[in-house]
Design an enzyme around this catalytic site. Sequence first.
Site, PDB file in Angstrom:
ATOM      1  N   ARG A   1     -11.210 -22.966-104.470  1.00 37.02           N
ATOM      2  CA  ARG A   1     -11.558 -24.135-103.653  1.00 37.02           C
ATOM      3  C   ARG A   1     -10.683 -24.198-102.412  1.00 37.02           C
ATOM      4  NH1 ARG A   1     -12.538 -27.991-108.842  1.00 37.02           N
ATOM      5  NH2 ARG A   1     -14.674 -27.264-109.100  1.00 37.02           N
TER       6      ARG A   1
ATOM      7  N   ARG B   1     -12.743 -34.195-112.565  1.00 35.31           N
ATOM      8  CA  ARG B   1     -11.822 -35.316-112.773  1.00 35.31           C
ATOM      9  C   ARG B   1     -12.573 -36.644-112.852  1.00 35.31           C
ATOM     10  NH1 ARG B   1      -8.905 -34.038-107.097  1.00 35.31           N
ATOM     11  NH2 ARG B   1      -8.953 -32.053-108.167  1.00 35.31           N
TER      12      ARG B   1
ATOM     13  N   ASP C   1      -1.099 -27.184-117.889  1.00 37.14           N
ATOM     14  CA  ASP C   1      -1.037 -26.159-116.837  1.00 37.14           C
ATOM     15  C   ASP C   1      -1.051 -26.736-115.417  1.00 37.14           C
ATOM     16  OD1 ASP C   1      -3.621 -27.089-116.961  1.00 37.14           O
ATOM     17  OD2 ASP C   1      -4.585 -25.153-117.205  1.00 37.14           O
ATOM     18  N   HIS C   2      -1.548 -27.964-115.246  1.00 40.23           N
ATOM     19  CA  HIS C   2      -1.680 -28.529-113.899  1.00 40.23           C
ATOM     20  C   HIS C   2      -0.376 -29.190-113.438  1.00 40.23           C
ATOM     21  CE1 HIS C   2      -5.932 -27.868-114.547  1.00 40.23           C
ATOM     22  NE2 HIS C   2      -6.246 -28.380-113.376  1.00 40.23           N
TER      23      HIS C   2
ATOM     24  N   ASP D   1     -12.551 -29.686-117.528  1.00 42.82           N
ATOM     25  CA  ASP D   1     -12.178 -29.031-116.280  1.00 42.82           C
ATOM     26  C   ASP D   1     -13.402 -28.272-115.791  1.00 42.82           C
ATOM     27  OD1 ASP D   1      -9.432 -28.114-114.737  1.00 42.82           O
ATOM     28  OD2 ASP D   1     -11.095 -26.700-114.553  1.00 42.82           O
TER      29      ASP D   1
ATOM     30  N   SER E   1     -14.389 -30.893-108.711  1.00 44.71           N
ATOM     31  CA  SER E   1     -13.718 -30.997-110.001  1.00 44.71           C
ATOM     32  C   SER E   1     -14.426 -31.926-110.991  1.00 44.71           C
ATOM     33  CB  SER E   1     -12.297 -31.490-109.727  1.00 44.71           C
ATOM     34  OG  SER E   1     -11.966 -32.594-110.500  1.00 44.71           O
TER      35      SER E   1
HETATM   36  C1  MIC Z   1      -9.527 -28.618-109.943  1.00 48.00           C
HETATM   37  O1  MIC Z   1      -9.507 -27.404-109.817  1.00 48.00           O
HETATM   38  O2  MIC Z   1      -9.972 -29.381-109.079  1.00 48.00           O
HETATM   39  C2  MIC Z   1      -9.003 -29.211-111.225  1.00 48.00           C
HETATM   40  C3  MIC Z   1      -7.728 -29.853-110.910  1.00 48.00           C
HETATM   41  O3  MIC Z   1      -8.747 -28.183-112.152  1.00 48.00           O
HETATM   42  C4  MIC Z   1     -10.047 -30.160-111.764  1.00 48.00           C
HETATM   43  C5  MIC Z   1      -9.611 -30.984-112.884  1.00 48.00           C
HETATM   44  C6  MIC Z   1      -8.722 -32.110-112.489  1.00 48.00           C
HETATM   45  O4  MIC Z   1      -8.935 -32.736-111.466  1.00 48.00           O
HETATM   46  O5  MIC Z   1      -7.819 -32.375-113.265  1.00 48.00           O
HETATM   47  C7  MIC Z   1     -11.357 -29.504-112.174  1.00 48.00           C
HETATM   48  O6  MIC Z   1     -11.710 -28.486-111.615  1.00 48.00           O
HETATM   49  O7  MIC Z   1     -12.094 -30.053-113.002  1.00 48.00           O
HETATM   50 FE1  SF4 Z   2      -6.095 -25.009-112.238  1.00 45.20          FE
HETATM   51 FE2  SF4 Z   2      -8.368 -26.071-111.304  1.00 45.20          FE
HETATM   52 FE3  SF4 Z   2      -6.930 -24.384-109.828  1.00 45.20          FE
HETATM   53 FE4  SF4 Z   2      -8.213 -23.482-111.918  1.00 45.20          FE
HETATM   54  S1  SF4 Z   2      -9.136 -24.369-110.091  1.00 45.20           S
HETATM   55  S2  SF4 Z   2      -6.122 -22.975-111.340  1.00 45.20           S
HETATM   56  S3  SF4 Z   2      -8.018 -25.175-113.342  1.00 45.20           S
HETATM   57  S4  SF4 Z   2      -6.311 -26.406-110.524  1.00 45.20           S
END
Ligand code: MIC
Ligand code: SF4
Length: 684
Positions: free
Chosen positions: A420, A576, A104-105, A159, A574
Site C-alpha cells: 500500500r 480496521r 506484529d503491528h 486483517d 484495510s
Molecule cells: C494494513 O495493512 O492496513 C493493516 C494495518 O494491516 C490493516 C489492519 C489494521 O488496520 O490493523 C489491514 O490491512 O487490515
Molecule cells: Fe502488516 Fe498490514 Fe503491512 Fe501486512 S500490509 S505488513 S499486515 S501492516
Amino acid sequence: MKRQTKKIITTKNRTKTAENAKKKVDIHPQNIAKQVVEKSKPKTVVEKILAAHCGEGVCTPGQPMAMRIDQTLTQDATGTMAWLQFEALGCARVCTQLSVSYVDHNTLQTGFENADDHAFLQSMAKKYGALFSRPGNGICHQLHLERFGKPGATLLGSDSHTPTGGGLGMIAIGAGGLDVAAAMGGAPFYLTFPEIIKIKLIGKLKKNVSAKDVILEVLRRISVKGGVGKILEYAGPGVKTLTIPERATITNMGAETGATTSVFPSDEVTKAFLHYQGRIKDYTPLAADPGAAYTGGEITLDLSKVEPLVAKPHSPDAVVPVRELKGLKPQQVAIGSCTNSSLQDLITVAGMLAGKQVHPTVSLVINPGSQQVLTALAKNGALASLLAAGARVLEPACGACIGMGQAPGTKAVSLRTFNRNFKGRSGTADAEIYLVSPETAATAALLGEVADPRQIKSIKKFAFPKRAEISDSLMLKPSAKGKQVDVVRGPNIQALPHFNELPDEDNGQVLAKFGDNITTDDIMPAGAKILPLRSNITAISAFVFSGIDAGFSVRAKSLQGGYVVGGENYGQGSSREHAALAPRYLGVRAVLTKSFARIHFANLINFGILPLCFIDPKDYSKIEPGHELSLPGLKIRLITGKPVLVKNKTTGAEWEMDCKLSARQLEIILAGGTLNYLKKSLNQ
Ligand code: MIC
Ligand code: SF4
C-alpha cells in the site's frame, strides 16, 4: 504443534451456552436458501472449498451464504477489539480448529500502551484457547503460511491481507474484528457468494522479474476496484513455475484489487513447501475440474512477458514499467511487509547486494517476515552479507508498512516492497511512496536510482535450507485450565462503547464530503502516534479523518453526529473496524456514497452505520458539507425493503438511496450493530 480440537472446553454449562449461541448465530431462516450446488458440475477450486464449507445458502454468485470457518487469525492492532468483542459474546473457549493471536503491528512501544495490549492479548489467548505469537516472531500472514495454512481449509482473519493463505490453496478472507470474534465463537462467516475470475498463467518469469511484478500487472489491468465482489483464482501451466512464497505475494496483494480473496491450486509445489515446513500431513491436492466455468471471466497472463513494474504514489494501481522511472532517486528503500519478506525474497536481495555497498544517498531498511526467515538468513551467511552492504536490519514485524517507524524525510522518495502506498500512510504526509519488487528495491539501493533489476548480476548464491527450522520459542500454547487464567488489563484497554438501536427516523448535518477511493487510512489513520490507541475508542476517535479533515472529530462531537458523503470505492484498504467504530462513536449514523469497498461495508453494518448508495450518481452533487439532511420513515422503509428517502432540508431537494442489506444485516442495523444483535439472539 497440536491443533485445537473442534470442541468447546470447560464446564458443561458454558458448552451449552456456546452451542446455543452457535445455533442462533448460524442460521437465519429468511436469509438462508437451500444448498443446491450440483454435485456433478465441474467445479473451480473456490467452489470445491466453499461447497465443503457451506453452512447454509447457495454457491451461486450474488447469493448469500454462510461459510464455516476452520481457522482464525487476529493481529494486535485489530485484535484487542476483536478479543474484547469475543469476551462480550460470553463464550468459554474458541470453537475453531485453530485460532492464533499474533502481535506484529504495534511493536514500536513508544509508551506503555503497546506492551499493555500485548499482555492483554497474551492472557486472553491463554484463557480462551488460542495460540499466541509473541512480538518479534514475525508478521501474521508470513507466520500463518509457514506454520498453519492448509490446502482446502478456510481462514478468517482480522486483517485485509489474510488472503496470503490463498497461496497454499485455502480460502482465506479478511474481515472486521467483530466477524472474526463471532467466528471464534463458532459462528459462520456471512458473505455474498462472489463471482470467480480465472487468471490463467502461462510461461515462466524471467530472471529478476518476480511475483510482485505479476500482481502489479494484475492491478494495472483491473485496478483497485476490479476485484470487488470477486475471487481471483489462478490456473494454467504457469502456476507450477511459482513457489509458495511467490504465490503468497500474489494472493496477498490481490487484496488491493478489492477482491474477496485470491487462491491458487494445491499441487506438487505446495507439497514440497509443506514438506519443507515439516507439515506434509497438511497436504491435499486441489485443482479445478476440467471444464469448470468461471462466472467472472478469464484473464490470460504470460509470465515470460511480465516486465519489472512499479506502483507510483499514491495508489497501488498507478502502475508503470520501471523503465519509465529510470533515474528517479530514492532517499529510502524498504524491504519487508507481508507481501515480500519471505526467505526467498531476502536471499535474492542478499545475493544482489553481496560484496557491494548500499549507495550513500539511500537508507536501506529490511524487516524479515518471521523469526524463521531471520534465523535462516543468519545461518546461511546472508544476514552478515546484508549488514556488510549497509542494510539496517529490523525485527520481524510490520514496521514501516504501517508507519511504525522509518517515516521518510520531507518530500522524500521511498521505494518499498510493500502493498500500500496511500498518501500519509508512511508517517510523512508529503513523502512519495513507490511499490516495487525486492529485486527492483535492491537495484535502487545499490545504484541510488531506479533502474531495471535485470541488469544486476548476483555474484553470490546463498543456500536455501533443506528443511525449515521450526521454533516455538515465541509461539505460546493456551492453558488447559482457562478458567483459572486472569485477564491482564492495562489502563489503555477501555470497555467497549454501547450503541443505541436504529431510530424510526434520523436527522443531522453533512459533516464532510469526499471524492473517490477514500481509504481506511484516510478515515482512521494508523502510525506510531495513533495505532497504540486501538483499544481506547474515546482516545482514538479524536483522529477520525485527521489526515484529510483535521476538524472532523471536534465538529462531529459538537453536532452530536451527522453524515459523511463519499464517492466510489469508499473504505478501500484495510480491515480496521475502527474506521467504522470510531465514526459511530462520534455519532455518524449513515455514510452516503457511490459505492463501498467490501470489508468496510460489512464493518459499517457491524457498528450500526447505514451504508447508503446513490441510485442516481448525480444526486452526489446535491449535497455539500453543512447541509441539513433528514431520513424520514427510515426504519419502516428499511423493514419494508424500500429505498431510503433523503431530504436535503437546506436546499429542499430529495432523492432515494439504496441500502442493500440481507435479512440478517437488516436485523443488525435495526439492533444498532452486531454486538447488540448477537447479545439479543443469545438472550432469546
Ligand atoms: C494494513 O495493512 O492496513 C493493516 C494495518 O494491516 C490493516 C489492519 C489494521 O488496520 O490493523 C489491514 O490491512 O487490515
Ligand atoms: Fe502488516 Fe498490514 Fe503491512 Fe501486512 S500490509 S505488513 S499486515 S501492516
